[in-house]
Design a protein around this motif. Structure first.
Motif, PDB file in Angstrom:
ATOM      1  N   THR A   1      54.210  -6.376  32.908  1.00 31.32           N
ATOM      2  CA  THR A   1      52.478  -6.026  32.452  1.00 31.32           C
ATOM      3  C   THR A   1      52.123  -4.514  33.370  1.00 31.32           C
ATOM      4  O   THR A   1      52.809  -4.244  35.231  1.00 31.32           O
ATOM      5  CB  THR A   1      51.521  -7.095  33.395  1.00 31.32           C
ATOM      6  N   VAL A   2      51.489  -3.764  33.211  1.00 32.44           N
ATOM      7  CA  VAL A   2      50.961  -2.593  33.977  1.00 32.44           C
ATOM      8  C   VAL A   2      49.239  -3.276  34.214  1.00 32.44           C
ATOM      9  O   VAL A   2      48.782  -3.734  33.821  1.00 32.44           O
ATOM     10  CB  VAL A   2      50.726  -2.093  33.751  1.00 32.44           C
ATOM     11  N   THR A   3      49.122  -2.780  36.102  1.00 36.19           N
ATOM     12  CA  THR A   3      48.114  -3.056  36.593  1.00 36.19           C
ATOM     13  C   THR A   3      47.449  -1.572  36.424  1.00 36.19           C
ATOM     14  O   THR A   3      48.041  -0.289  36.160  1.00 36.19           O
ATOM     15  CB  THR A   3      47.616  -3.406  38.209  1.00 36.19           C
ATOM     16  N   LEU A   4      45.651  -1.687  36.637  1.00 34.01           N
ATOM     17  CA  LEU A   4      44.804  -0.055  35.830  1.00 34.01           C
ATOM     18  C   LEU A   4      45.785   0.992  37.189  1.00 34.01           C
ATOM     19  O   LEU A   4      45.421   1.891  37.453  1.00 34.01           O
ATOM     20  CB  LEU A   4      43.451  -0.449  35.839  1.00 34.01           C
ATOM     21  N   SER A   5      45.651   0.042  38.558  1.00 34.39           N
ATOM     22  CA  SER A   5      45.655   0.935  39.859  1.00 34.39           C
ATOM     23  C   SER A   5      46.974   1.719  39.577  1.00 34.39           C
ATOM     24  O   SER A   5      47.344   2.361  40.788  1.00 34.39           O
ATOM     25  CB  SER A   5      46.084   0.190  41.331  1.00 34.39           C
ATOM     26  N   GLN A   6      48.001   1.342  38.784  1.00 37.21           N
ATOM     27  CA  GLN A   6      49.316   2.162  38.757  1.00 37.21           C
ATOM     28  C   GLN A   6      49.129   3.137  37.624  1.00 37.21           C
ATOM     29  O   GLN A   6      49.680   4.124  37.830  1.00 37.21           O
ATOM     30  CB  GLN A   6      49.884   1.265  38.060  1.00 37.21           C
ATOM     31  N   LEU A   7      47.579   3.365  37.607  1.00 38.80           N
ATOM     32  CA  LEU A   7      47.844   4.189  36.133  1.00 38.80           C
ATOM     33  C   LEU A   7      46.771   5.773  36.325  1.00 38.80           C
ATOM     34  O   LEU A   7      47.040   6.968  35.866  1.00 38.80           O
ATOM     35  CB  LEU A   7      47.225   4.145  35.085  1.00 38.80           C
ATOM     36  N   LYS A   8      46.743   6.280  38.269  1.00 40.46           N
ATOM     37  CA  LYS A   8      46.226   6.873  38.515  1.00 40.46           C
ATOM     38  C   LYS A   8      47.234   8.679  38.025  1.00 40.46           C
ATOM     39  O   LYS A   8      46.990   9.138  38.197  1.00 40.46           O
ATOM     40  CB  LYS A   8      46.674   6.360  40.280  1.00 40.46           C
ATOM     41  N   SER A   9      48.418   8.182  38.033  1.00 39.55           N
ATOM     42  CA  SER A   9      49.212   9.356  37.950  1.00 39.55           C
ATOM     43  C   SER A   9      49.475   9.857  36.098  1.00 39.55           C
ATOM     44  O   SER A   9      50.279  10.571  36.052  1.00 39.55           O
ATOM     45  CB  SER A   9      50.172   9.509  38.622  1.00 39.55           C
ATOM     46  N   HIS A  10      48.899   8.752  35.395  1.00 39.39           N
ATOM     47  CA  HIS A  10      49.656   8.566  34.192  1.00 39.39           C
ATOM     48  C   HIS A  10      48.289   9.391  33.361  1.00 39.39           C
ATOM     49  O   HIS A  10      47.121   9.254  33.734  1.00 39.39           O
ATOM     50  CB  HIS A  10      49.772   6.930  33.037  1.00 39.39           C
ATOM     51  N   HIS A  11      48.847   9.926  32.098  1.00 35.23           N
ATOM     52  CA  HIS A  11      47.840  10.409  31.441  1.00 35.23           C
ATOM     53  C   HIS A  11      48.329   9.227  30.246  1.00 35.23           C
ATOM     54  O   HIS A  11      48.602   9.150  29.189  1.00 35.23           O
ATOM     55  CB  HIS A  11      48.234  11.389  30.545  1.00 35.23           C
ATOM     56  N   VAL A  12      46.799   9.264  29.929  1.00 38.90           N
ATOM     57  CA  VAL A  12      46.464   7.518  29.138  1.00 38.90           C
ATOM     58  C   VAL A  12      45.118   7.917  27.487  1.00 38.90           C
ATOM     59  O   VAL A  12      44.332   8.665  27.917  1.00 38.90           O
ATOM     60  CB  VAL A  12      45.819   6.979  30.112  1.00 38.90           C
ATOM     61  N   LEU A  13      45.987   7.920  26.666  1.00 36.71           N
ATOM     62  CA  LEU A  13      45.137   7.314  25.506  1.00 36.71           C
ATOM     63  C   LEU A  13      44.910   6.359  24.713  1.00 36.71           C
ATOM     64  O   LEU A  13      44.593   5.036  25.216  1.00 36.71           O
ATOM     65  CB  LEU A  13      46.112   8.061  24.584  1.00 36.71           C
ATOM     66  N   LEU A  14      43.382   6.435  25.808  1.00 36.95           N
ATOM     67  CA  LEU A  14      42.258   5.083  24.983  1.00 36.95           C
ATOM     68  C   LEU A  14      41.393   5.053  23.772  1.00 36.95           C
ATOM     69  O   LEU A  14      40.974   5.889  23.049  1.00 36.95           O
ATOM     70  CB  LEU A  14      41.151   5.197  25.641  1.00 36.95           C
ATOM     71  N   LEU A  15      42.500   4.063  22.913  1.00 37.93           N
ATOM     72  CA  LEU A  15      42.586   4.352  21.781  1.00 37.93           C
ATOM     73  C   LEU A  15      41.154   2.825  21.686  1.00 37.93           C
ATOM     74  O   LEU A  15      41.548   1.523  21.642  1.00 37.93           O
ATOM     75  CB  LEU A  15      43.349   3.782  20.957  1.00 37.93           C
ATOM     76  N   THR A  16      40.683   3.074  20.217  1.00 34.61           N
ATOM     77  CA  THR A  16      39.153   2.147  20.694  1.00 34.61           C
ATOM     78  C   THR A  16      39.116   2.172  18.936  1.00 34.61           C
ATOM     79  O   THR A  16      38.692   2.917  18.491  1.00 34.61           O
ATOM     80  CB  THR A  16      38.356   2.097  21.589  1.00 34.61           C
ATOM     81  N   GLY A  17      38.575   0.988  18.339  1.00 37.23           N
ATOM     82  CA  GLY A  17      37.844   0.760  17.224  1.00 37.23           C
ATOM     83  C   GLY A  17      36.258  -0.156  17.677  1.00 37.23           C
ATOM     84  O   GLY A  17      36.604  -1.236  16.458  1.00 37.23           O
ATOM     85  N   ILE A  18      35.817   0.104  17.944  1.00 35.92           N
ATOM     86  CA  ILE A  18      34.352  -0.901  18.810  1.00 35.92           C
ATOM     87  C   ILE A  18      33.668  -0.395  18.719  1.00 35.92           C
ATOM     88  O   ILE A  18      33.238   1.039  18.816  1.00 35.92           O
ATOM     89  CB  ILE A  18      34.960  -1.904  20.155  1.00 35.92           C
ATOM     90  N   ALA A  19      32.673  -1.239  19.005  1.00 35.02           N
ATOM     91  CA  ALA A  19      30.958  -0.401  18.233  1.00 35.02           C
ATOM     92  C   ALA A  19      30.399   0.862  19.734  1.00 35.02           C
ATOM     93  O   ALA A  19      29.713   1.673  19.592  1.00 35.02           O
ATOM     94  CB  ALA A  19      29.531  -1.476  18.536  1.00 35.02           C
ATOM     95  N   SER A  20      31.028   0.300  21.114  1.00 34.34           N
ATOM     96  CA  SER A  20      30.593   0.896  22.597  1.00 34.34           C
ATOM     97  C   SER A  20      31.454   1.197  23.090  1.00 34.34           C
ATOM     98  O   SER A  20      31.790   0.691  23.929  1.00 34.34           O
ATOM     99  CB  SER A  20      29.386   0.313  22.658  1.00 34.34           C
TER     100      SER A  20
END
Length: 388
Positions: A237-256
């Motif tokens: 598992t990965v915590t959000l706090s571990q991603l400060k230096s990562h390049h992240v693609l936020l992939l969504t198919g939601i209304a908002s």
């Protein structure tokens, strides 16, 4: 308050007026009894909104599932939006997402002990659930605030903090599906997606502006994000706090998707949104775009998607091996603010206790017992409710 997600097209207001006439006519027909609303012997709790777009329905239904499932035999009934089946379908362990839709499928996967069914005709769906399982204690109706053929025991209206209905307009100029007066049918109103540190003044301003009746209760909720889970296996598992230096693609198919982008951007500076329409069915060209978008990111890199999108992405063909190895799911829960969770929980539990068929049967038996206070049937006793 934040109204940054509300966009009003004033040129379309005349069309909104015509739309409002049609909706008001429908509501009037229900009010005077020409169109009938049915009540049911089993407790029914409806969760929904009066706007187009997401207001957090699924996380709030899941909140109710967690609250009730260990004490009451709980069922969830949804429309099953964009499913490929028809009529009533009750989910089993091998039911596919195409048979019941992504949100019901998500709930069944997370809470297999709970009954999950879909039916566009909610009255027929409730009748069928109760006929199939006489032990059901409570039915949660997902996205059913406007389904007026059912008269729920508790009607919960969700209102997005970023798109408060008091500042919105009817379709097509705004995003309201019915006039603001529709909120009067709610027993409980929840302002969703609030900042965790909402100022006391904002509570007071929103409470006054919502202008609810004394019989209505107002609560505020916020989103809680869990640790990221790998979609295609693995224990890491990965915590959000571990991603400060990562390049992240936020992939969504939601209304908002704006809310998630707004929340994650401070934690993940190198965040690139890739948004599709709500309940999007990922096709070959979409998969190619996902692969290319991920490949263009600098190292270290990762993809984050929602639980709802994960139900469809898991079946998608053509995802590159790199994407599959770096695709993570972000769990979403909600919590009630202002230290009001216990008050909210108790209102829900008290309603189900009081109106469950077991309680009604006990009461009917008591009503037929002799009035002699010394009769064994009239001695003090404790009513226990079944654990499932």
């Amino acid at each position: 308050m934040e109204g940054d997600f509300i966009k009003i097209n004033k040129w379309l207001l005349p069309l909104s007026w015509l739309y409002g006439l049609a909706v008001n006519l429908r509501n009037t027909l229900f009010s005077i009894g020409i169109l009938k609303s049915r009540s049911f012997d089993v407790p029914v709790i409806a969760v929904g909104n009066i706007t187009v777009g997401g207001s957090g329905k699924t996380p709030h239904v899941e909140y109710l599932i967690r609250l009730l499932k260990d004490t009451f035999h709980t069922a969830v009934l949804s429309r099953g939006y964009k499913r490929k089946s028809r009529g009533f379908v009750q989910a089993s362990s091998d039911t596919t997402v195409s048979e019941i839709g992504d949100e019901p499928y998500q709930m069944k996967q997370k809470y297999p002990e709970v009954i999950v069914a879909v039916d566009k005709n909610r009255c027929h769906g409730i009748d069928t659930l109760v006929e199939n399982d006489k032990k059901i204690d409570v039915i949660l109706l997902d996205d059913a605030f406007q389904h007026r053929y059912v008269k729920p025991g508790i009607n919960i209206l969700l209102v997005d903090y970023h798109r408060l209905i008091i500042y919105d307009e009817l379709l097509p100029a705004g995003r309201l599906r019915e006039p603001l007066s529709g909120k009067d049918r709610a027993d409980i109103v929840i302002i969703t997606k609030c900042p965790k540190r909402l100022k006391p003044m904002e509570y007071r301003v929103i409470t006054k502006a919502m202008n609810l009746y004394p019989y209505q209760r107002l609560f505020f909720s916020t989103i809680e994000y869990g640790d990221l889970q790998p979609l295609f296996g693995g224990d890491s598992t990965v915590t959000l706090s571990q991603l400060k230096s990562h390049h992240v693609l936020l992939l969504t198919g939601i209304a908002s998707p704006q809310q998630m982008t707004h929340d994650l951007k401070p934690l993940i500076p190198h965040l690139k949104p890739l948004s599709f329409s709500d309940h999007h069915n990922f096709k070959e060209k979409d998969i190619a775009l996902i692969n290319d978008s991920f490949a263009s990111l600098a190292e270290p890199r990762l993809i984050i998607t929602t639980e709802k999108d994960a139900t469809r992405l898991k079946l998608a063909e053509g995802l590159s091996e790199e994407v599959r190895n770096h695709l993570y799911v972000l769990p979403i829960n909600v919590s009630i603010l202002q230290n009001q969770a216990e008050v909210f929980n108790q209102q829900i539990i008290d309603y189900v206790h009081k109106n469950s068929r077991n309680s009604i049967l006990v009461k009917r038996k008591d009503d037929h017992k002799p009035k002699n206070s010394n009769h064994p049937g009239n001695r003090p006793r404790t009513i226990s409710f079944r654990n499932n």
